[in-house]
Design a protein around this motif. Structure first.
Motif, PDB file in Angstrom:
ATOM      1  N   LYS A   1       0.744  -1.244   0.151  1.00  0.00           N
ATOM      2  CA  LYS A   1       0.138  -0.094   0.022  1.00  0.00           C
ATOM      3  C   LYS A   1       0.909   1.243  -0.179  1.00  0.00           C
ATOM      4  O   LYS A   1       0.574   2.208  -0.818  1.00  0.00           O
ATOM      5  CB  LYS A   1      -0.795  -0.142   1.359  1.00  0.00           C
ATOM      6  CG  LYS A   1      -2.131  -1.097   1.206  1.00  0.00           C
ATOM      7  CD  LYS A   1      -3.071  -0.907   2.454  1.00  0.00           C
ATOM      8  CE  LYS A   1      -4.096  -1.816   2.121  1.00  0.00           C
ATOM      9  NZ  LYS A   1      -5.215  -1.748   3.252  1.00  0.00           N
TER      10      LYS A   1
ATOM     11  N   GLU B   1       2.293   1.941  -3.528  1.00  0.00           N
ATOM     12  CA  GLU B   1       0.995   2.059  -4.295  1.00  0.00           C
ATOM     13  C   GLU B   1       0.730   3.597  -4.340  1.00  0.00           C
ATOM     14  O   GLU B   1       0.706   4.295  -5.255  1.00  0.00           O
ATOM     15  CB  GLU B   1       0.005   1.201  -4.017  1.00  0.00           C
ATOM     16  CG  GLU B   1      -1.474   1.533  -4.952  1.00  0.00           C
ATOM     17  CD  GLU B   1      -2.557   0.634  -4.730  1.00  0.00           C
ATOM     18  OE1 GLU B   1      -3.112   0.097  -5.568  1.00  0.00           O
ATOM     19  OE2 GLU B   1      -2.832   0.526  -3.401  1.00  0.00           O
ATOM     20  N   GLU B   2       0.830   4.227  -2.861  1.00  0.00           N
ATOM     21  CA  GLU B   2       0.577   5.454  -2.813  1.00  0.00           C
ATOM     22  C   GLU B   2       1.807   6.571  -3.105  1.00  0.00           C
ATOM     23  O   GLU B   2       1.517   7.555  -3.936  1.00  0.00           O
ATOM     24  CB  GLU B   2       0.548   5.663  -1.278  1.00  0.00           C
ATOM     25  CG  GLU B   2       0.259   7.141  -0.972  1.00  0.00           C
ATOM     26  CD  GLU B   2      -0.980   7.868  -1.136  1.00  0.00           C
ATOM     27  OE1 GLU B   2      -1.211   9.099  -1.370  1.00  0.00           O
ATOM     28  OE2 GLU B   2      -1.942   7.199  -1.675  1.00  0.00           O
ATOM     29  N   GLU B   3       3.023   5.938  -3.134  1.00  0.00           N
ATOM     30  CA  GLU B   3       4.127   6.659  -3.804  1.00  0.00           C
ATOM     31  C   GLU B   3       3.999   6.659  -5.196  1.00  0.00           C
ATOM     32  O   GLU B   3       4.275   7.622  -5.698  1.00  0.00           O
ATOM     33  CB  GLU B   3       5.621   6.012  -3.233  1.00  0.00           C
ATOM     34  CG  GLU B   3       5.956   6.027  -1.838  1.00  0.00           C
ATOM     35  CD  GLU B   3       7.258   5.634  -1.621  1.00  0.00           C
ATOM     36  OE1 GLU B   3       7.507   5.605  -0.466  1.00  0.00           O
ATOM     37  OE2 GLU B   3       7.648   5.173  -2.456  1.00  0.00           O
ATOM     38  N   ASN B   4       3.612   5.650  -5.858  1.00  0.00           N
ATOM     39  CA  ASN B   4       3.548   5.245  -7.179  1.00  0.00           C
ATOM     40  C   ASN B   4       2.441   6.484  -7.778  1.00  0.00           C
ATOM     41  O   ASN B   4       2.631   7.113  -8.900  1.00  0.00           O
ATOM     42  CB  ASN B   4       3.012   4.106  -7.835  1.00  0.00           C
ATOM     43  CG  ASN B   4       3.084   3.833  -9.139  1.00  0.00           C
ATOM     44  OD1 ASN B   4       4.067   4.247  -9.923  1.00  0.00           O
ATOM     45  ND2 ASN B   4       1.808   3.462  -9.752  1.00  0.00           N
ATOM     46  N   ARG B   5       1.436   6.646  -7.018  1.00  0.00           N
ATOM     47  CA  ARG B   5       0.211   7.488  -7.229  1.00  0.00           C
ATOM     48  C   ARG B   5       0.646   8.887  -7.186  1.00  0.00           C
ATOM     49  O   ARG B   5       0.355   9.861  -8.201  1.00  0.00           O
ATOM     50  CB  ARG B   5      -0.920   7.377  -6.400  1.00  0.00           C
ATOM     51  CG  ARG B   5      -2.011   8.349  -6.743  1.00  0.00           C
ATOM     52  CD  ARG B   5      -3.217   7.974  -5.559  1.00  0.00           C
ATOM     53  NE  ARG B   5      -2.787   8.734  -4.248  1.00  0.00           N
ATOM     54  CZ  ARG B   5      -2.784  10.051  -4.110  1.00  0.00           C
ATOM     55  NH1 ARG B   5      -3.002  11.048  -5.017  1.00  0.00           N
ATOM     56  NH2 ARG B   5      -2.225  10.579  -2.998  1.00  0.00           N
ATOM     57  N   LYS B   6       1.604   9.262  -6.216  1.00  0.00           N
ATOM     58  CA  LYS B   6       2.216  10.744  -6.161  1.00  0.00           C
ATOM     59  C   LYS B   6       3.178  11.015  -7.495  1.00  0.00           C
ATOM     60  O   LYS B   6       2.825  11.948  -7.809  1.00  0.00           O
ATOM     61  CB  LYS B   6       2.795  10.758  -4.826  1.00  0.00           C
ATOM     62  CG  LYS B   6       1.830  10.676  -3.554  1.00  0.00           C
ATOM     63  CD  LYS B   6       2.702  10.901  -2.225  1.00  0.00           C
ATOM     64  CE  LYS B   6       1.787  11.325  -1.157  1.00  0.00           C
ATOM     65  NZ  LYS B   6       2.332  11.186   0.257  1.00  0.00           N
TER      66      LYS B   6
ATOM     67  N   LYS C   1       3.004   9.507 -10.404  1.00  0.00           N
ATOM     68  CA  LYS C   1       2.070   9.914 -11.553  1.00  0.00           C
ATOM     69  C   LYS C   1       1.576  11.341 -11.631  1.00  0.00           C
ATOM     70  O   LYS C   1       1.668  11.856 -12.581  1.00  0.00           O
ATOM     71  CB  LYS C   1       0.994   8.873 -11.625  1.00  0.00           C
ATOM     72  CG  LYS C   1       1.584   7.800 -12.019  1.00  0.00           C
ATOM     73  CD  LYS C   1       0.234   6.724 -12.144  1.00  0.00           C
ATOM     74  CE  LYS C   1       0.720   5.432 -12.488  1.00  0.00           C
ATOM     75  NZ  LYS C   1      -0.409   4.214 -12.400  1.00  0.00           N
ATOM     76  N   GLN C   2       1.217  11.586 -10.375  1.00  0.00           N
ATOM     77  CA  GLN C   2       0.689  13.262 -10.328  1.00  0.00           C
ATOM     78  C   GLN C   2       1.802  14.141 -10.607  1.00  0.00           C
ATOM     79  O   GLN C   2       1.669  15.300 -11.496  1.00  0.00           O
ATOM     80  CB  GLN C   2       0.151  13.491  -9.014  1.00  0.00           C
ATOM     81  CG  GLN C   2      -1.217  12.926  -8.536  1.00  0.00           C
ATOM     82  CD  GLN C   2      -1.643  12.988  -7.357  1.00  0.00           C
ATOM     83  OE1 GLN C   2      -0.908  13.534  -6.236  1.00  0.00           O
ATOM     84  NE2 GLN C   2      -2.903  12.690  -7.136  1.00  0.00           N
TER      85      GLN C   2
END
Length: 361
Positions: free
Chosen positions: A9, A12-17, A19-20
């Protein structure tokens, strides 16, 4: 390699950031003017002056009116649009194209044609990238596409039109101004006449929206371009729109003008209300009086002409209520008294059409 759910998790959160962040930097890159571009535009708009120049007036003229050829002008305009200086871009476009102040020393060699293609591609991207000052950007685009300094350039314009015509049309949709459709017709008919029929196909698919943006005084121009291509559906649609405007100006069978105030909230509730008030309809159909009926001899266009005529005399909610009642009866009769599938399909199409009108009002 096994990782815990908690670690998964976190990643996954680091990956989302990330991408932003990447998305943000992509936007910055698209809006960034390079050093080379800045140097070019400054050299053209603010040229280096010789030390022996006397008089500020001469300096001002030289700074405001540098000598440009056609390709240089397009580059200058593109970079001005990148820096959100639509006012300057419009000024230079008018000064050089409309007033014919270009340096015409340009040759149609292949390398020049290739350069022209690349420059127009960049301009097209910039026109599509930002939607502020939309009409100014469209004006600039059409002025440039209308200007042909050499015989070889129209072939490039043809390519640009084929690649970008629907993107340009989406921008025109934003303006809700049919003048820009007419400008597009003119550009296509000059550079790529065979594309005009295909383009009208595309517009016909969006006619429910476009017909609301057409200025009555422009209808003869639409009619001319449509008849040139022998586009039957659009010919019928233009004829229907002419009849609608004529009915709007002169009225129908009554000299008494009736005005209705429609409460959108009430009409939307009536759409979903299964209890339909049909007492007045069962005695006599006002909707049919204005030409609306479903049979094999009535086309979609003819039904919509009748609906628009009726809307001048009957509240929109009442028209929809009546068609809902007709649809309900058609369902009851289908398979019992014969095949009513065509009628059901027609009523459902007309209800969807009216639903769009509800949202517009």
């Amino acid at each position: 390699m096994n990782i815990s759910l908690e670690e998964f998790k976190r990643l996954e959160e680091e990956n989302r950031k990330l991408k932003q962040v990447i998305k943000k930097y992509k936007v910055r890159i698209n809006n960034t003017v390079s050093n080379t571009e800045v140097e070019f535009i400054l050299n053209k708009l603010i040229p280096n002056m010789a030390e022996d120049v006397i008089g500020q007036y001469e300096v001002f003229i030289e700074m405001c009116c540098p000598k440009l050829d056609y390709l240089e002008l397009i580059r200058v305009i593109t970079f001005l649009l990148k820096t959100n200086r639509e006012d300057l871009a419009e000024f230079y476009c008018h000064f050089y194209l409309a007033e014919r102040n270009l340096d015409n020393a340009i040759k149609g060699k292949q390398e020049v044609i290739d350069e022209y293609r690349n420059i127009l591609i960049e301009l097209s991207k910039e026109i599509d990238l930002k939607r502020n000052s939309t009409e100014i950007r469209l004006k600039i685009l059409f002025e440039i596409l209308s200007y042909q300094p050499t015989e070889e350039f129209p072939s490039v314009i043809l390519e640009i039109l084929e690649q970008n015509i629907y993107k340009f049309t989406d921008i025109i949709f934003d303006t809700r101004n049919d003048y820009w459709f007419i400008r597009m017709f003119d550009i296509i008919s000059i550079n790529h006449p065979k594309l005009l029929h295909k383009y009208l196909d595309y517009l016909y698919g969006h006619w429910d929206f476009i017909n609301n943006w057409i200025y009555e005084g422009n209808l003869p121009i639409w009619d001319t371009f449509v008849k040139q291509t022998n586009h039957i559906q659009m010919e019928r649609s233009i004829a229907a729109l002419k009849e609608y405007w004529n009915a709007k100006k002169h009225g129908l069978n009554s000299n008494q003008k009736t005005t209705y105030t429609i409460d959108t909230r009430q009409t939307e509730q009536s759409i979903s209300n299964s209890k339909i008030d049909t007492k007045e309809w069962m005695k006599f159909s006002e909707l049919r009086k204005h030409g609306y009926e479903v049979n094999k001899n009535k086309t979609i266009e003819e039904r919509r002409i009748a609906l628009h005529k009726a809307m001048k005399h009957i509240p929109l909610s009442k028209i929809q209520s009546h068609i809902q009642w007709l649809l309900k009866n058609a369902y009851k009769k289908d398979g019992v008294r014969g095949d009513f599938s065509n009628s059901i399909n027609a009523y459902e199409m007309d209800l969807k059409y009216l639903q769009k009108i509800f949202h517009k009002h």
